[in-house]
Design an enzyme around this catalytic site. Structure first.
Site, PDB file in Angstrom:
ATOM      1  N   LYS A 119     -18.431   1.160  16.341  1.00  0.00           N
ATOM      2  CA  LYS A 119     -18.616   2.154  17.687  1.00  0.00           C
ATOM      3  C   LYS A 119     -17.408   3.260  17.246  1.00  0.00           C
ATOM      4  O   LYS A 119     -16.758   3.267  16.634  1.00  0.00           O
ATOM      5  CB  LYS A 119     -18.003   1.196  18.828  1.00  0.00           C
ATOM      6  CG  LYS A 119     -16.539   0.849  18.995  1.00  0.00           C
ATOM      7  CD  LYS A 119     -15.601   1.680  19.654  1.00  0.00           C
ATOM      8  CE  LYS A 119     -14.350   1.695  18.787  1.00  0.00           C
ATOM      9  NZ  LYS A 119     -13.134   2.072  19.544  1.00  0.00           N
ATOM     10  N   ASP A 167     -12.808  -4.256  22.724  1.00  0.00           N
ATOM     11  CA  ASP A 167     -14.149  -3.678  22.386  1.00  0.00           C
ATOM     12  C   ASP A 167     -15.400  -4.822  22.106  1.00  0.00           C
ATOM     13  O   ASP A 167     -16.160  -4.332  22.004  1.00  0.00           O
ATOM     14  CB  ASP A 167     -13.889  -3.047  21.044  1.00  0.00           C
ATOM     15  CG  ASP A 167     -13.153  -1.700  21.207  1.00  0.00           C
ATOM     16  OD1 ASP A 167     -13.313  -0.988  22.218  1.00  0.00           O
ATOM     17  OD2 ASP A 167     -12.332  -1.405  20.533  1.00  0.00           O
TER      18      ASP A 167
HETATM   19  O1  C5P Z   1      -7.835  -5.791  23.234  1.00  0.00           O
HETATM   20  P1  C5P Z   1      -7.525  -5.681  21.479  1.00  0.00           P
HETATM   21  O2  C5P Z   1      -6.833  -7.080  21.035  1.00  0.00           O
HETATM   22  O3  C5P Z   1      -8.460  -5.111  20.817  1.00  0.00           O
HETATM   23  O4  C5P Z   1      -6.103  -4.741  21.684  1.00  0.00           O
HETATM   24  C1  C5P Z   1      -5.420  -4.744  20.650  1.00  0.00           C
HETATM   25  C2  C5P Z   1      -3.877  -4.223  20.945  1.00  0.00           C
HETATM   26  O5  C5P Z   1      -4.167  -2.618  21.610  1.00  0.00           O
HETATM   27  C3  C5P Z   1      -3.376  -4.791  22.180  1.00  0.00           C
HETATM   28  O6  C5P Z   1      -2.597  -5.912  21.972  1.00  0.00           O
HETATM   29  C4  C5P Z   1      -2.605  -3.745  23.096  1.00  0.00           C
HETATM   30  O7  C5P Z   1      -1.436  -3.507  22.428  1.00  0.00           O
HETATM   31  C5  C5P Z   1      -3.478  -2.443  22.872  1.00  0.00           C
HETATM   32  N1  C5P Z   1      -4.309  -2.285  23.871  1.00  0.00           N
HETATM   33  C6  C5P Z   1      -3.604  -1.553  24.816  1.00  0.00           C
HETATM   34  N2  C5P Z   1      -4.901  -1.298  25.870  1.00  0.00           N
HETATM   35  C7  C5P Z   1      -5.844  -1.399  25.764  1.00  0.00           C
HETATM   36  C8  C5P Z   1      -6.606  -1.776  24.657  1.00  0.00           C
HETATM   37  C9  C5P Z   1      -5.663  -2.266  23.690  1.00  0.00           C
HETATM   38  O8  C5P Z   1      -2.664  -1.491  25.164  1.00  0.00           O
HETATM   39  N3  C5P Z   1      -6.815  -0.783  26.740  1.00  0.00           N
END
Ligand code: C5P
Length: 349
Positions: A19, A190
């Site tokens: 993406k 995502d």
């Molecule tokens: O959701 P995901 O595990 O992909 O996100 C990785 C890290 O990125 C999260 O632990 C967080 O620290 C940060 N993040 C965030 N806000 C979001 C998406 C991700 O702070 N909307």
């Protein structure tokens, strides 16, 4: 040593695209630590392929008791940067789906093997050391990586989406896509988009999705950096260096509706750029180099460090790619949108 026999269950291969974020505004940090986003997501034609199948003595994998003890084993062909098995999003998605459907009691995720080079030897050694466990029924996820690892293009989330789609069939869970999206949201922000693909407007932490109309095809130069960036580090950097923004995605949405590459190039926007540049100052110069090479626009992909440059058409994208080859370790040309996860091969043995 007894020969391993494939269970007469299904094997499913799913091809899943990367993406890109055409627009990303950070509205602020939420009480749970995540950041509230408004982002326009689109799939792009770099693909991973995941094959999921049942392996072990015939019959036992079909027995519910056998499945509860089933191990999930992950193999992949990435040369560097892949997280250990227990942290890998495809493996975590498998365990989450197994638990949500009541199919899997154990959280056992076996060693990651690779199919090439030095790590392949480690993979074979791990296989030998499993000994008796090799005769237990297990689910094998076999990943072929085409999406940059830890590059801001949702490679891990795409693999998680592919694992959910494939195992939903292999294990016969019969979850709807909405149910899979709910399981996927716990794995990564995502993952719900990667289960749908196409073009979407996402809000909240990126998991609330609305479909967006996109006409035509856009042509990109995808420029990888040498060192990955961790998403969490980039958001922490945003906390230190940036303020909530009120940018709106209207210009991007209008450009997608009207198939206007020039307008899209001008409207590309990512609030995480200053946060990533604070960690990797060279990225700012790299983006400028892409604009100097003739891109209609350039933007950091998600939390980076991959940079995207938009060409007017496919030949223009190839010309930009030729001009910047040498500046980046890997430069690829790709087009968007690229659909969603695609069941490429479905075999009932
Ligand atoms: O959701 P995901 O595990 O992909 O996100 C990785 C890290 O990125 C999260 O632990 C967080 O620290 C940060 N993040 C965030 N806000 C979001 C998406 C991700 O702070 N909307």
């Amino acid at each position: 040593m007894a020969r391993e026999t494939t269970v007469d269950g299904p094997s499913v291969a799913v091809r899943v695209p990367a993406k890109l974020n055409l627009f990303l505004a950070v509205r602020g940090r939420m009480p749970d630590g995540y950041h509230e986003l408004v982002t326009v997501l689109q799939t792009v034609s770099l693909f991973d392929e995941l094959q999921a199948g049942l392996v072990g003595p015939p019959g036992r994998g079909h027995h519910p008791a056998g499945r509860l003890r089933m191990r999930v084993e992950l193999r992949h062909d990435a040369t560097a940067g892949m997280p250990p098995a227990a942290d890998n999003l495809a493996a975590r998605a498998a365990v989450a789906l197994g638990r949500a459907s009541g199919m899997l009691e154990t959280s056992a995720v076996a060693a990651v093997g690779a199919r090439n080079g030095e790590s392949a030897a480690r993979g074979r050694a791990a296989s030998r050391s499993r000994g008796a466990e090799a005769h237990e029924p297990r689910t094998v996820l076999d990943l072929r990586k085409g999406i940059p690892v830890a590059g801001g293009m949702a490679g891990g989330s795409a693999d998680a989406a592919a694992a959910l789609v494939a195992l939903n069939e292999v294990w016969g869970c019969e979850f709807t896509r909405d149910e899979l999206r709910a399981v996927g949201a716990d794995i990564g922000s995502d993952v719900p988009f990667c289960l749908v693909g196409g073009t979407a407007l996402a809000t909240g932490r990126g998991t609330s999705l609305a479909r967006v109309l996109c006409r035509g095809t856009f042509h990109w130069v995808v420029c990888q950096a040498a060192e990955p960036l961790r998403t969490a580090d980039v958001y922490r950097s945003w906390d230190r260096h940036c303020q909530p923004s009120e940018y709106e995605p209207d210009a991007v949405l209008q450009a997608l509706r009207s198939q206007d590459a020039v307008a899209l190039g001008a409207a590309l926007h990512n609030d995480l750029e200053p946060a990533a540049y604070a960690l990797r100052p060279e990225l700012e110069m790299d983006k400028k180099a892409l604009l100097d090479a003739g891109a209609l626009g350039a933007v950091l992909s998600g939390s980076g460090p991959t940079l995207l440059a938009l060409g007017a058409d496919a030949p223009a994208a190839r010309t930009i790619a030729e001009r910047v080859t040498g500046r980046f370790p890997r430069v690829a040309v790709a087009s968007s949108p690229a659909g969603g996860p695609d069941v490429a091969d479905h075999r009932v043995r």
